[in-house]
Design an enzyme around this catalytic site. Structure first.
Site, PDB file in Angstrom:
ATOM      1  N   HIS A 229      61.078  18.249  30.442  1.00 15.79           N
ATOM      2  CA  HIS A 229      61.541  19.250  29.481  1.00 15.79           C
ATOM      3  C   HIS A 229      62.155  18.536  28.276  1.00 15.79           C
ATOM      4  O   HIS A 229      62.033  17.316  28.135  1.00 15.79           O
ATOM      5  CB  HIS A 229      62.522  20.231  30.140  1.00 15.79           C
ATOM      6  CG  HIS A 229      63.683  19.566  30.834  1.00 15.79           C
ATOM      7  ND1 HIS A 229      64.671  18.880  30.149  1.00 15.79           N
ATOM      8  CD2 HIS A 229      64.001  19.447  32.149  1.00 15.79           C
ATOM      9  CE1 HIS A 229      65.554  18.407  31.000  1.00 15.79           C
ATOM     10  NE2 HIS A 229      65.163  18.714  32.234  1.00 15.79           N
TER      11      HIS A 229
ATOM     12  N   HIS B 262      64.213  15.333  28.785  1.00 15.83           N
ATOM     13  CA  HIS B 262      63.430  14.094  28.944  1.00 15.83           C
ATOM     14  C   HIS B 262      62.869  13.649  27.594  1.00 15.83           C
ATOM     15  O   HIS B 262      62.821  12.463  27.280  1.00 15.83           O
ATOM     16  CB  HIS B 262      62.252  14.290  29.894  1.00 15.83           C
ATOM     17  CG  HIS B 262      62.621  14.754  31.277  1.00 15.83           C
ATOM     18  ND1 HIS B 262      62.639  16.081  31.623  1.00 15.83           N
ATOM     19  CD2 HIS B 262      62.981  14.070  32.385  1.00 15.83           C
ATOM     20  CE1 HIS B 262      62.989  16.194  32.903  1.00 15.83           C
ATOM     21  NE2 HIS B 262      63.208  14.990  33.388  1.00 15.83           N
TER      22      HIS B 262
ATOM     23  N   CYS C 126      74.891  14.221  50.778  1.00 17.07           N
ATOM     24  CA  CYS C 126      74.222  15.341  50.097  1.00 17.07           C
ATOM     25  C   CYS C 126      72.723  15.103  50.129  1.00 17.07           C
ATOM     26  O   CYS C 126      72.236  14.085  49.645  1.00 17.07           O
ATOM     27  CB  CYS C 126      74.691  15.490  48.654  1.00 17.07           C
ATOM     28  SG  CYS C 126      73.732  16.740  47.749  1.00 17.07           S
TER      29      CYS C 126
ATOM     30  N   CYS D  64      71.149  15.009  46.521  1.00 16.38           N
ATOM     31  CA  CYS D  64      71.426  13.776  45.775  1.00 16.38           C
ATOM     32  C   CYS D  64      70.872  12.557  46.516  1.00 16.38           C
ATOM     33  O   CYS D  64      70.754  11.486  45.928  1.00 16.38           O
ATOM     34  CB  CYS D  64      72.926  13.550  45.594  1.00 16.38           C
ATOM     35  SG  CYS D  64      73.771  14.803  44.648  1.00 16.38           S
TER      36      CYS D  64
ATOM     37  N   CYS E 285      79.284  18.762  47.717  1.00 14.97           N
ATOM     38  CA  CYS E 285      78.740  17.898  46.671  1.00 14.97           C
ATOM     39  C   CYS E 285      79.276  18.350  45.315  1.00 14.97           C
ATOM     40  O   CYS E 285      79.160  19.522  44.975  1.00 14.97           O
ATOM     41  CB  CYS E 285      77.217  17.957  46.663  1.00 14.97           C
ATOM     42  SG  CYS E 285      76.497  17.123  45.246  1.00 14.97           S
TER      43      CYS E 285
ATOM     44  N   HIS F 161      76.084  19.604  43.286  1.00 16.02           N
ATOM     45  CA  HIS F 161      75.313  20.747  43.772  1.00 16.02           C
ATOM     46  C   HIS F 161      76.176  21.873  44.323  1.00 16.02           C
ATOM     47  O   HIS F 161      75.681  22.956  44.599  1.00 16.02           O
ATOM     48  CB  HIS F 161      74.314  20.291  44.829  1.00 16.02           C
ATOM     49  CG  HIS F 161      73.260  19.396  44.268  1.00 16.02           C
ATOM     50  ND1 HIS F 161      73.319  18.026  44.355  1.00 16.02           N
ATOM     51  CD2 HIS F 161      72.132  19.679  43.585  1.00 16.02           C
ATOM     52  CE1 HIS F 161      72.266  17.512  43.753  1.00 16.02           C
ATOM     53  NE2 HIS F 161      71.543  18.478  43.275  1.00 16.02           N
TER      54      HIS F 161
ATOM     55  N   LYS G 250      74.193  20.171  30.891  1.00 17.78           N
ATOM     56  CA  LYS G 250      73.027  19.298  30.808  1.00 17.78           C
ATOM     57  C   LYS G 250      71.805  20.078  31.283  1.00 17.78           C
ATOM     58  O   LYS G 250      71.863  20.785  32.274  1.00 17.78           O
ATOM     59  CB  LYS G 250      73.245  18.087  31.713  1.00 17.78           C
ATOM     60  CG  LYS G 250      72.124  17.082  31.623  1.00 17.78           C
ATOM     61  CD  LYS G 250      72.211  16.024  32.717  1.00 17.78           C
ATOM     62  CE  LYS G 250      71.052  15.059  32.567  1.00 17.78           C
ATOM     63  NZ  LYS G 250      70.465  14.641  33.827  1.00 17.78           N
TER      64      LYS G 250
ATOM     65  N   LYS H  23      66.571  21.738  35.873  1.00 15.65           N
ATOM     66  CA  LYS H  23      65.819  22.804  36.504  1.00 15.65           C
ATOM     67  C   LYS H  23      66.729  23.634  37.407  1.00 15.65           C
ATOM     68  O   LYS H  23      66.652  24.852  37.421  1.00 15.65           O
ATOM     69  CB  LYS H  23      64.670  22.187  37.305  1.00 15.65           C
ATOM     70  CG  LYS H  23      63.602  23.179  37.658  1.00 15.65           C
ATOM     71  CD  LYS H  23      62.573  22.536  38.579  1.00 15.65           C
ATOM     72  CE  LYS H  23      61.768  23.609  39.279  1.00 15.65           C
ATOM     73  NZ  LYS H  23      61.622  23.324  40.706  1.00 15.65           N
TER      74      LYS H  23
HETATM   75 ZN   LIG Z   1      74.370  16.723  45.537  1.00 20.79          ZN
END
Ligand SMILES: [Zn+2]
Length: 501
Positions: free
Chosen positions: A18, A21, A126, A129, A147, A150, A300, A303
């Site tokens: 996207h 990147h 996690c 991760c 996490c 997340h 940031k 997705k």
């Molecule tokens: Zn994580």
């Protein structure tokens, strides 16, 4: 010829690339094009980071093998980079066999030095991760470790693993990060230093049991484990230079290696990477160039957050890769996050590309064809204008050498602004023989066009062809260096757009 080795991070292809990147990759491409233009032997590397649990899972979900899935994604990434005129020299995939061989050799080498060892690990992990979190790192929700990225509960796990002796490198890292000017901007080096000073360095696990993650490079002497994705991924910077088989090539490029990264992977690209390199008896890279995030709705782009702006949306809005490259680089920032905002980008596009540069090219082209049939011979230009052009060139080169692409792009447009102003002041359309004025204004265009080339290569090539000059190395001085212009057409480069918001 000086070499210049520039890399982007290799991207995790669990989804199409996207604008986030693109932001990083265009930046690297702009620097690569600038370095080629100024006479360097450039190797520009990008690619995909294809191993690991996340890829394994996404592929499973789609009913594909990870190999099938990553093959498709590699083609898709290349298609996107082509659509943005990203002119990389090498596209690496961590499933390429020369890379896998390099990783295994490196693992063996470091193991034999006693810097990799097997031991038990217990902790909170996690899955997303693929990373353990220490009590200082995780957050507690209802008394349970979560996490921090997340916001999901961590799994408690106990397993044997291979460790890399990161703790051995503390003194080395403190020395390198304080005394060598590698990390740019410098504030990021200070950030890492203060973290090392505060927390110290612990050894890190660099393998995963194969029953949990099988999609990876096996530990060469223990097939029950695959090598952790970060260790695998970082080594791409060496394998792309044919590290195992061609040390001459490797040495030639590595001595001037520049890694472009986002600030979220700073720790891995300094602490972990420099230590791995040291363990391999390799010097650290010349520069790690760190940028802040392109944010959307304050976060940031990612997705999982759901705030991604697709590349095709920008391409269709602005109509050309040149325009997308330019507007993104105009908001590029190393220190501060830049919030993605269509209104802001529309303004930049309209006022700088359409109204200033595009308009100047069109005006001067039409005038030259009308007044002199397109043929304009060299005249001495006013010393005031010449000085201003020389100054612009000098500050542009300073900006580019300091990776300040946004500033460099502005200077290029200021050069065109100078041309517009000069036209307004001297009114060559009222003169019988405006050769001097036209030569002067074409010089402003030629310089602006060359300076814009790393950002807008298509438009620059088009203008150079239409006006009869070549895109040449600006670092040698280009003002008043052309004998004759031959203006064949007056292209319309960037059509103004109405804000759609
Ligand atoms: Zn994580």
């Amino acid at each position: 010829m000086d070499t210049f080795y520039i890399t982007t991070p290799i991207y995790y292809p669990n989804a199409p690339p996207h604008i986030g990147h693109a932001y990083t990759t265009i930046f690297a491409d702009v620097l690569a094009r600038y370095k080629r233009l100024t006479g360097n032997n450039v190797l520009f590397l990008t690619g995909n980071d294809e191993h690991g649990l996340k890829i394994q899972k996404v592929a499973e979900k789609q009913g594909k093998t990870p190999k099938e899935f990553t093959d498709e994604m590699a083609e898709l990434f290349k298609k996107y980079w082509l659509s943005l005129d990203i002119n990389y020299d090498h596209f690496i995939r961590t499933t390429d066999d020369y890379h896998e061989r390099t990783v295994k050799e490196a693992f063996n080498y470091i193991y034999k030095k006693g810097l990799i060892y097997k031991a038990k690990y217990a902790g909170f992990y996690c899955v997303e991760c693929e990373k353990y979190y220490s009590p200082e790192e995780y957050v507690e929700v209802d008394g349970k470790p979560h996490c921090p990225l997340h916001n999901k509960p961590l799994e408690y796990m106990e397993e044997e693993t291979y460790y890399f002796k990161l703790s051995e490198f503390e003194k080395y890292l403190l020395d390198v990060l304080s005394n060598k000017d590698i990390v740019y901007p410098r504030s990021y080096a200070d950030e890492v230093l203060s973290k090392i000073n505060k927390e110290g360095l612990r050894d890190i696990s660099i393998a995963r049991p194969v029953e949990r993650v099988w999609w990876g490079i096996p530990v060469p002497f223990d097939e029950k484990y695959v090598i952790y994705v970060w260790f695998d991924a970082l080594l791409n910077y060496l394998s792309a230079l044919d590290y195992l088989n061609n040390r001459d090539k490797f040495n030639k490029y590595w001595s001037n290696a520049h890694h472009v990264i986002g600030k979220d992977i700073l720790w891995f690209h300094t602490v972990v990477w420099f230590s791995i390199l040291r363990a391999l008896d390799i010097d650290p890279p010349r520069k790690v160039i760190v940028h802040a995030f392109l944010t959307s709705k304050g976060a940031k782009m990612s997705k999982s957050v759901g705030n991604v702006v697709p590349i095709e949306e920008l391409l269709s809005r602005y109509g050309s890769p040149d325009a997308v490259r330019y507007v993104l680089m105009r908001i590029f920032n190393m220190d501060k996050d830049s919030e993605f905002d269509f209104e802001l980008l529309d303004n930049i596009y309209n006022s700088e590309l359409a109204d200033t540069y595009g308009n100047l090219v069109r005006r001067a082209g039409v005038l030259a064809q009308k007044k002199t049939d397109g043929k304009i011979y060299r005249r001495n230009i006013d010393s005031k204008i010449r000085d201003e052009l020389e100054n612009k060139l000098k500050s542009y080169i300073d900006a580019m050498e300091n990776y300040e692409v946004s500033k460099a792009a502005s200077i290029a447009i200021d050069t065109a602004r100078l041309g517009n102003q000069y036209l307004n002041d001297t009114k060559p359309w009222e003169k019988k023989d405006p050769s001097k004025e036209l030569y002067t204004v074409l010089e402003t265009i030629r310089l602006a066009t060359i300076l814009l080339y790393p950002f807008t290569p298509r438009a620059s090539d088009l203008v150079a062809k239409a006006f009869g000059f070549t895109i040449e190395n600006p670092s040698k001085g280009v003002v008043e260096s052309i004998e004759r212009y031959n203006v064949l057409s007056a292209p319309i480069l960037f059509k103004k757009i109405m804000s759609k918001k």
